[in-house]
Motif scaffolding. Structure first.
Motif, PDB file in Angstrom:
ATOM      1  N   LEU A 220      10.311-111.063 -31.375  1.00 11.75           N
ATOM      2  CA  LEU A 220       8.867-110.797 -31.346  1.00 11.75           C
ATOM      3  C   LEU A 220       8.587-109.340 -31.015  1.00 11.75           C
ATOM      4  O   LEU A 220       7.680-108.723 -31.580  1.00 11.75           O
ATOM      5  N   GLY A 221       9.373-108.778 -30.088  1.00  8.74           N
ATOM      6  CA  GLY A 221       9.182-107.383 -29.714  1.00  8.74           C
ATOM      7  C   GLY A 221       9.566-106.415 -30.810  1.00  8.74           C
ATOM      8  O   GLY A 221       9.018-105.317 -30.904  1.00  8.74           O
ATOM      9  N   SER A 222      10.514-106.823 -31.659  1.00  3.67           N
ATOM     10  CA  SER A 222      10.956-105.930 -32.740  1.00  3.67           C
ATOM     11  C   SER A 222       9.875-105.763 -33.808  1.00  3.67           C
ATOM     12  O   SER A 222       9.896-104.776 -34.554  1.00  3.67           O
ATOM     13  N   ILE A 223       8.943-106.706 -33.888  1.00  2.99           N
ATOM     14  CA  ILE A 223       7.877-106.608 -34.904  1.00  2.99           C
ATOM     15  C   ILE A 223       6.971-105.411 -34.630  1.00  2.99           C
ATOM     16  O   ILE A 223       6.823-104.532 -35.494  1.00  2.99           O
ATOM     17  N   PRO A 224       6.346-105.317 -33.431  1.00 10.61           N
ATOM     18  CA  PRO A 224       5.516-104.119 -33.190  1.00 10.61           C
ATOM     19  C   PRO A 224       6.339-102.851 -33.009  1.00 10.61           C
ATOM     20  O   PRO A 224       5.909-101.766 -33.410  1.00 10.61           O
ATOM     21  N   TYR A 225       7.544-102.985 -32.420  1.00  7.20           N
ATOM     22  CA  TYR A 225       8.356-101.790 -32.166  1.00  7.20           C
ATOM     23  C   TYR A 225       8.820-101.139 -33.470  1.00  7.20           C
ATOM     24  O   TYR A 225       8.530 -99.966 -33.733  1.00  7.20           O
ATOM     25  N   SER A 226       9.545-101.886 -34.289  1.00  8.02           N
ATOM     26  CA  SER A 226      10.061-101.320 -35.536  1.00  8.02           C
ATOM     27  C   SER A 226       8.931-101.038 -36.520  1.00  8.02           C
ATOM     28  O   SER A 226       8.959-100.033 -37.235  1.00  8.02           O
ATOM     29  N   GLY A 227       7.944-101.939 -36.562  1.00 10.33           N
ATOM     30  CA  GLY A 227       6.816-101.737 -37.466  1.00 10.33           C
ATOM     31  C   GLY A 227       6.078-100.448 -37.159  1.00 10.33           C
ATOM     32  O   GLY A 227       5.828 -99.623 -38.052  1.00 10.33           O
ATOM     33  N   ALA A 228       5.744-100.255 -35.879  1.00  9.76           N
ATOM     34  CA  ALA A 228       5.003 -99.056 -35.478  1.00  9.76           C
ATOM     35  C   ALA A 228       5.859 -97.795 -35.624  1.00  9.76           C
ATOM     36  O   ALA A 228       5.352 -96.739 -36.032  1.00  9.76           O
ATOM     37  N   SER A 229       7.147 -97.896 -35.296  1.00  6.47           N
ATOM     38  CA  SER A 229       8.027 -96.723 -35.370  1.00  6.47           C
ATOM     39  C   SER A 229       8.178 -96.228 -36.802  1.00  6.47           C
ATOM     40  O   SER A 229       7.963 -95.040 -37.094  1.00  6.47           O
ATOM     41  N   PHE A 230       8.568 -97.134 -37.712  1.00  7.49           N
ATOM     42  CA  PHE A 230       8.754 -96.727 -39.104  1.00  7.49           C
ATOM     43  C   PHE A 230       7.426 -96.319 -39.740  1.00  7.49           C
ATOM     44  O   PHE A 230       7.371 -95.370 -40.524  1.00  7.49           O
ATOM     45  N   PHE A 231       6.362 -97.053 -39.424  1.00 12.00           N
ATOM     46  CA  PHE A 231       5.042 -96.725 -39.974  1.00 12.00           C
ATOM     47  C   PHE A 231       4.628 -95.314 -39.560  1.00 12.00           C
ATOM     48  O   PHE A 231       4.189 -94.505 -40.394  1.00 12.00           O
ATOM     49  N   THR A 232       4.763 -94.999 -38.275  1.00 15.89           N
ATOM     50  CA  THR A 232       4.352 -93.683 -37.777  1.00 15.89           C
ATOM     51  C   THR A 232       5.189 -92.569 -38.384  1.00 15.89           C
ATOM     52  O   THR A 232       4.657 -91.552 -38.844  1.00 15.89           O
ATOM     53  N   TYR A 233       6.506 -92.769 -38.411  1.00 18.83           N
ATOM     54  CA  TYR A 233       7.401 -91.729 -38.939  1.00 18.83           C
ATOM     55  C   TYR A 233       7.143 -91.494 -40.430  1.00 18.83           C
ATOM     56  O   TYR A 233       7.034 -90.341 -40.872  1.00 18.83           O
ATOM     57  N   GLU A 234       7.036 -92.566 -41.196  1.00 17.63           N
ATOM     58  CA  GLU A 234       6.793 -92.430 -42.644  1.00 17.63           C
ATOM     59  C   GLU A 234       5.433 -91.804 -42.912  1.00 17.63           C
ATOM     60  O   GLU A 234       5.276 -91.007 -43.833  1.00 17.63           O
ATOM     61  N   THR A 235       4.431 -92.167 -42.110  1.00 21.06           N
ATOM     62  CA  THR A 235       3.090 -91.617 -42.293  1.00 21.06           C
ATOM     63  C   THR A 235       3.060 -90.126 -41.996  1.00 21.06           C
ATOM     64  O   THR A 235       2.465 -89.341 -42.750  1.00 21.06           O
ATOM     65  N   LEU A 236       3.714 -89.714 -40.913  1.00 25.41           N
ATOM     66  CA  LEU A 236       3.750 -88.293 -40.574  1.00 25.41           C
ATOM     67  C   LEU A 236       4.494 -87.488 -41.642  1.00 25.41           C
ATOM     68  O   LEU A 236       4.100 -86.361 -41.976  1.00 25.41           O
ATOM     69  N   LYS A 237       5.559 -88.058 -42.188  1.00 23.71           N
ATOM     70  CA  LYS A 237       6.279 -87.382 -43.270  1.00 23.71           C
ATOM     71  C   LYS A 237       5.408 -87.270 -44.527  1.00 23.71           C
ATOM     72  O   LYS A 237       5.451 -86.263 -45.238  1.00 23.71           O
ATOM     73  N   LYS A 238       4.618 -88.303 -44.796  1.00 24.46           N
ATOM     74  CA  LYS A 238       3.730 -88.282 -45.958  1.00 24.46           C
ATOM     75  C   LYS A 238       2.657 -87.202 -45.791  1.00 24.46           C
ATOM     76  O   LYS A 238       2.373 -86.444 -46.731  1.00 24.46           O
ATOM     77  N   TRP A 239       2.072 -87.129 -44.598  1.00 30.06           N
ATOM     78  CA  TRP A 239       1.071 -86.096 -44.335  1.00 30.06           C
ATOM     79  C   TRP A 239       1.693 -84.708 -44.448  1.00 30.06           C
ATOM     80  O   TRP A 239       1.083 -83.785 -44.984  1.00 30.06           O
ATOM     81  N   HIS A 240       2.895 -84.567 -43.952  1.00 31.12           N
ATOM     82  CA  HIS A 240       3.582 -83.284 -44.018  1.00 31.12           C
ATOM     83  C   HIS A 240       3.817 -82.870 -45.465  1.00 31.12           C
ATOM     84  O   HIS A 240       3.619 -81.704 -45.838  1.00 31.12           O
ATOM     85  N   PRO A 249      10.589 -81.820 -44.303  1.00 26.79           N
ATOM     86  CA  PRO A 249      10.481 -81.367 -42.910  1.00 26.79           C
ATOM     87  C   PRO A 249      11.804 -80.765 -42.440  1.00 26.79           C
ATOM     88  O   PRO A 249      12.881 -81.219 -42.844  1.00 26.79           O
ATOM     89  N   ASN A 250      11.729 -79.756 -41.580  1.00 20.65           N
ATOM     90  CA  ASN A 250      12.950 -79.218 -40.994  1.00 20.65           C
ATOM     91  C   ASN A 250      13.368 -80.108 -39.821  1.00 20.65           C
ATOM     92  O   ASN A 250      12.613 -80.991 -39.408  1.00 20.65           O
ATOM     93  N   PRO A 251      14.572 -79.917 -39.271  1.00 17.76           N
ATOM     94  CA  PRO A 251      15.042 -80.807 -38.194  1.00 17.76           C
ATOM     95  C   PRO A 251      14.106 -80.900 -36.992  1.00 17.76           C
ATOM     96  O   PRO A 251      13.938 -81.986 -36.414  1.00 17.76           O
ATOM     97  N   ILE A 252      13.493 -79.776 -36.607  1.00 15.19           N
ATOM     98  CA  ILE A 252      12.572 -79.804 -35.459  1.00 15.19           C
ATOM     99  C   ILE A 252      11.359 -80.660 -35.776  1.00 15.19           C
ATOM    100  O   ILE A 252      10.880 -81.432 -34.934  1.00 15.19           O
ATOM    101  N   GLU A 253      10.848 -80.535 -37.000  1.00 19.17           N
ATOM    102  CA  GLU A 253       9.688 -81.348 -37.401  1.00 19.17           C
ATOM    103  C   GLU A 253      10.067 -82.822 -37.462  1.00 19.17           C
ATOM    104  O   GLU A 253       9.301 -83.687 -37.013  1.00 19.17           O
ATOM    105  N   ARG A 254      11.241 -83.127 -38.000  1.00 19.30           N
ATOM    106  CA  ARG A 254      11.699 -84.524 -38.040  1.00 19.30           C
ATOM    107  C   ARG A 254      11.826 -85.083 -36.626  1.00 19.30           C
ATOM    108  O   ARG A 254      11.448 -86.219 -36.359  1.00 19.30           O
ATOM    109  N   MET A 255      12.381 -84.284 -35.728  1.00 21.03           N
ATOM    110  CA  MET A 255      12.544 -84.708 -34.334  1.00 21.03           C
ATOM    111  C   MET A 255      11.179 -84.988 -33.697  1.00 21.03           C
ATOM    112  O   MET A 255      11.005 -85.973 -32.968  1.00 21.03           O
ATOM    113  N   SER A 256      10.215 -84.139 -33.993  1.00 18.44           N
ATOM    114  CA  SER A 256       8.863 -84.312 -33.448  1.00 18.44           C
ATOM    115  C   SER A 256       8.210 -85.575 -33.998  1.00 18.44           C
ATOM    116  O   SER A 256       7.594 -86.346 -33.249  1.00 18.44           O
TER     117      SER A 256
END
Length: 353
Positions: A220-240, A249-256
């Motif tokens: 149950l915890g993996s649903i919001p955790y993995s969902g939110a993590s991948f969603f946020t990372y993919e969304t930020l990469k899309k905006w970038h 993105p460069n490594p520093i941007e990916r890390m951020s």
């Protein structure tokens, strides 16, 4: 197809009045439209140039390898903080940064510096298959959910769904390893010398079913955790990509981006993380009769430690979580790009993916 035509009409509505006012001919208008479309294709080409050359079975292989590397590096970096967090999660002691520092110092004095990584070998046994499966399955779920296989980003709701499914898949397939790793992290070496000794003791003293104690809150915890993590990372990469004309993105941007994703993902799922740790380690803390279900565990924590007990150690997670997730996403992306740059994994256009 309808959406593409709509986008073309909207772009024409923007471009035609502008250049018509300058006395441009229809040929000029058509050339301008073609230039805009070519620019969009170039952005997409730079994003997917390598991935489009790789067959699907090669994508699975390379994502499994890159995922293993990402998980191993990330967990090794934050292993001491992880052990500290688990120690507070399973105890009734109030968490504080001073208490965390004292725990680390006390561990070094009594057991030595390297014991801060106690249980890390067990973590590797668990995290390597976990991260491999998570990243590989995430890519496959994105492929299954995508209507246009040549596009990298899914709509927001499918982006979250793909991440959640990846988390559930990897958690389900590697759960016993997670439980044994948690047991090693909260005990001394004389009790459990290695992962095999943990397995033998649990099966002999508590039964095979104990290997799945805490499984439900974990999934149950993996649903919001993995969902939110991948969603946020993919969304930020899309905006970038949109802001920087498709530049990776460069490594520093990916890390951020990964750090932000980890902060959001772990905050969203933390109470269930407390519940699973209490249930996982109940056999070695003498509370196996107390933490028998999610409901009973939540009630007991709430009654004895108030609502704060469900967020004990969250501030520590706000330190280690962004570091771990940021490192993991960065290592994965860089490793994946490197592996897929080898022509060995490429296919000819007629072979398809």
């Amino acid at each position: 197809m309808h959406n593409q035509e709509t986008m073309k009409r909207e772009k024409a509505d923007q471009i035609i009045p502008e250049i018509a006012m300058r006395g441009a001919s229809m040929r000029d208008i058509q050339a301008k439209m073609a230039e805009c479309e070519n620019n969009e294709e170039e952005i997409m080409h730079r994003e997917h140039e390598i991935n489009l050359k790789v067959s699907n079975h090669s994508k699975i292989i390379t994502s499994l390898i890159a995922g293993a590397m990402a998980g191993a590096v990330a967990k090794t970096v934050i292993a001491p903080l992880d052990r500290t967090k688990i120690n507070f999660q399973i105890s009734h002691k109030q968490f504080s940064f001073r208490g965390a520092i004292l725990f680390l110092i006390d561990t070094v004095k009594k057991e030595g510096f390297t014991k801060l990584w106690r249980g890390n070998s067990a973590t590797m046994v668990r995290i390597i298959p976990y991260a491999s499966i998570q990243y590989a399955s995430h890519e496959q779920y994105k492929r299954l959910l995508s209507r246009d296989k040549r596009k990298q980003h899914l709509p927001p709701h499918l982006r979250f769904l793909a991440g959640s499914l990846a988390g559930v898949t990897s958690s389900s397939l590697t759960y016993p390893l997670d439980l044994m790793r948690a047991r090693m992290a909260v005990t001394v070496k004389s009790q459990y010398s290695n992962l095999w000794s943990v397995f033998r003791h649990i099966v002999k003293a508590e039964g095979v079913a104990t290997l799945y104690r805490g499984f439900t809150p974990t999934v149950l915890g993996s649903i919001p955790y993995s969902g939110a993590s991948f969603f946020t990372y993919e969304t930020l990469k899309k905006w970038h990509a949109g802001y920087r004309d498709g530049r990776d993105p460069n490594p520093i941007e990916r890390m951020s981006f990964g750090a932000v994703a980890g902060l959001i993902g772990q905050s969203a799922s933390y109470p269930l993380d407390i519940v699973r740790r209490r249930m996982q380690t109940a056999g070695v803390t003498g509370t196996s009769h107390e933490y028998t279900s999610i409901y009973q565990t939540v009630c007991l924590v709430w009654r004895t430690e108030s609502w704060r007990g469900l967020y004990k150690g969250l501030s520590m997670n706000w330190i280690k979580g962004p570091i771990a997730v940021g490192t993991s996403f960065t290592v994965y992306d860089i490793s994946l790009h490197y592996l897929r740059s080898f022509t060995y994994f490429h296919v000819d256009d007629e072979d398809g993916t």
